[in-house]
Design an enzyme around this catalytic site. Structure first.
Site, PDB file in Angstrom:
ATOM      1  N   GLY A   4       0.832  -1.210   0.000  1.00 21.21           N
ATOM      2  CA  GLY A   4       0.000   0.000   0.000  1.00 21.21           C
ATOM      3  C   GLY A   4       0.862   1.255   0.000  1.00 21.21           C
ATOM      4  CG  LEU A  27       1.590  -0.203   7.757  1.00 25.67           C
ATOM      5  CD1 LEU A  27       2.550  -0.733   8.807  1.00 25.67           C
ATOM      6  CD2 LEU A  27       2.387   0.421   6.622  1.00 25.67           C
ATOM      7  CE1 TYR A  85      -9.200   2.721   8.751  1.00 23.52           C
ATOM      8  CE2 TYR A  85      -9.156   5.000   9.505  1.00 23.52           C
ATOM      9  CZ  TYR A  85      -8.496   3.891   9.020  1.00 23.52           C
ATOM     10  OH  TYR A  85      -7.145   3.929   8.816  1.00 23.52           O
ATOM     11  CE  LYS A  99      -6.336   1.005  10.949  1.00 23.15           C
ATOM     12  NZ  LYS A  99      -5.106   0.222  10.734  1.00 23.15           N
TER      13      LYS A  99
END
Ligand code: UDP
Length: 323
Positions: free
Chosen positions: A10, A73, A146, A150
């Site tokens: 990414g 990640l 999201y 996290k």
């Protein structure tokens, strides 16, 4: 050193790969994505690209036993996903992180977890300090899935830390630079870039007075590398950001000026872009004291300079070149 980077193909992961390889370390990335962003390293004998998922337990176990440090990640990122496919966001970000931590715990390998400034939500305590409160909206607003995913990942990190696993949590603030998303999609800078290249108006959402502190990828990567090397970082959360605050309206004007484009700006209502499942964050500014003190990193690339480099890079790629 042997470095495993999940999500290494990414945007951040590919730059982190470059940074460790430049130091002379060995890097293996585990990613379901194409090799587009790491293609320039495929011939490097110190580099290995495993195209698979963090849910492939045996592969993950093999790679974690090989490495000295794990950078986790791999995640589903991007506002279009938060509102488009919340299940994927929650599954990968929560269950994937739990899997990685579990395997790392058994192998006793340090994990650097990439979290996000989204964790603070719409807190009004500016600047955001790592031990400050989180302020989120309803679970019926998909945007918050999201942030929540996290935050759960961070909780898992500290649960394993209590059991003896060395962990570091990094909260990134709007990192940008070459290889960010694709033009026209993803985050605001690539959306504006696509619009600039096509000479159409830049779509500023709302009144454009909302602010962000954009962080040039090189600064973010120096902090990320340091997080894996500095013993003082273990067990800590560290904001990775810049303290140069800019409104989205001013960002649009700056990008138009730097690029010499004839695009104008158009103001569009939030709802027309992301529908009812989205809420904007009006101000987002990090406290970067810990980044300076613990990681020894101070941001060095001002927004104007970083945007110049980014625009230049995307121009070289051409509109189709980065797809
Ligand atoms: N934004 C905008 N126009 C766009 C896309 C985004 O004005 O076409 C705004 C968005 O509303 C937000 C800011 O730019 O206030 C940053 O958005 P992004 O999706 O890049 O990341 P966020 O910081 O919200 O996670």
């Amino acid at each position: 050193m042997r470095v495993l980077i999940t999500g290494g193909a990414g945007f951040l992961g590919s730059h982190l790969t470059d940074a460790f390889l430049a130091r002379g370390d060995e890097v293996t990335i585990l990613d379901v994505a194409s090799d587009l962003k790491v293609r320039h390293q495929l011939q490097n004998a110190q580099f290995r690209y495993v195209r698979d998922s963090v849910f492939s337990r045996e592969i993950l176990e093999g790679l974690i036993s090989w490495c000295d440090v794990v950078y986790h990640l791999a995640a589903v990122v991007g506002v279009e996903h938060y509102v488009g496919d919340p299940y994927q966001v929650l599954n990968v970000n929560v269950n994937g992180t739990q899997t990685v931590l579990n395997v790392a715990f058994k192998a006793r390998k340090k994990v650097i977890f990439s979290s996000t400034s989204e964790v603070y939500g719409r807190s009004l305590s500016i600047p955001f300090k790592e031990d400050g409160d989180r302020v989120l909206g309803s679970t019926q607003i998909d945007r918050w899935c999201y942030s929540t995913s996290k935050a759960v990942g961070e909780h898992f990190c500290f649960a394993f830390y209590k059991l003896g696993l060395p962990v570091v949590v990094l909260r990134y603030f709007n990192v940008y630079g070459p290889r960010l998303d694709h033009m026209d999609v993803g985050r605001v800078i690539t959306i504006f870039l696509g619009q600039l290249m096509r000479g159409v108006p830049l779509t500023v959402i709302g009144d454009g007075r909302q602010t962000r502190c954009f962080t040039y990828v090189e600064d973010a990567i120096r902090a990320t590398v340091a997080a894996g090397l500095k013993e003082e970082a273990v067990g800590r959360i560290v904001n990775v950001g810049s303290d140069e605050e800019v409104s989205i309206k001013d960002l649009a004007a700056m990008m138009i000026r730097i690029s010499g484009s004839r695009s104008s700006v158009t103001f569009v209502p939030q709802q027309s872009v992301y529908g009812d499942s989205y809420e904007d964050i009006s101000r987002r500014v990090p406290d970067i004291q810990r980044m300076r003190e613990i990681l020894g990193v101070t941001p060095q690339v001002p927004l104007e300079e970083g945007l110049k480099r980014t625009i230049e890079w995307f121009r070289r790629q051409g509109v189709e070149g980065n797809r």
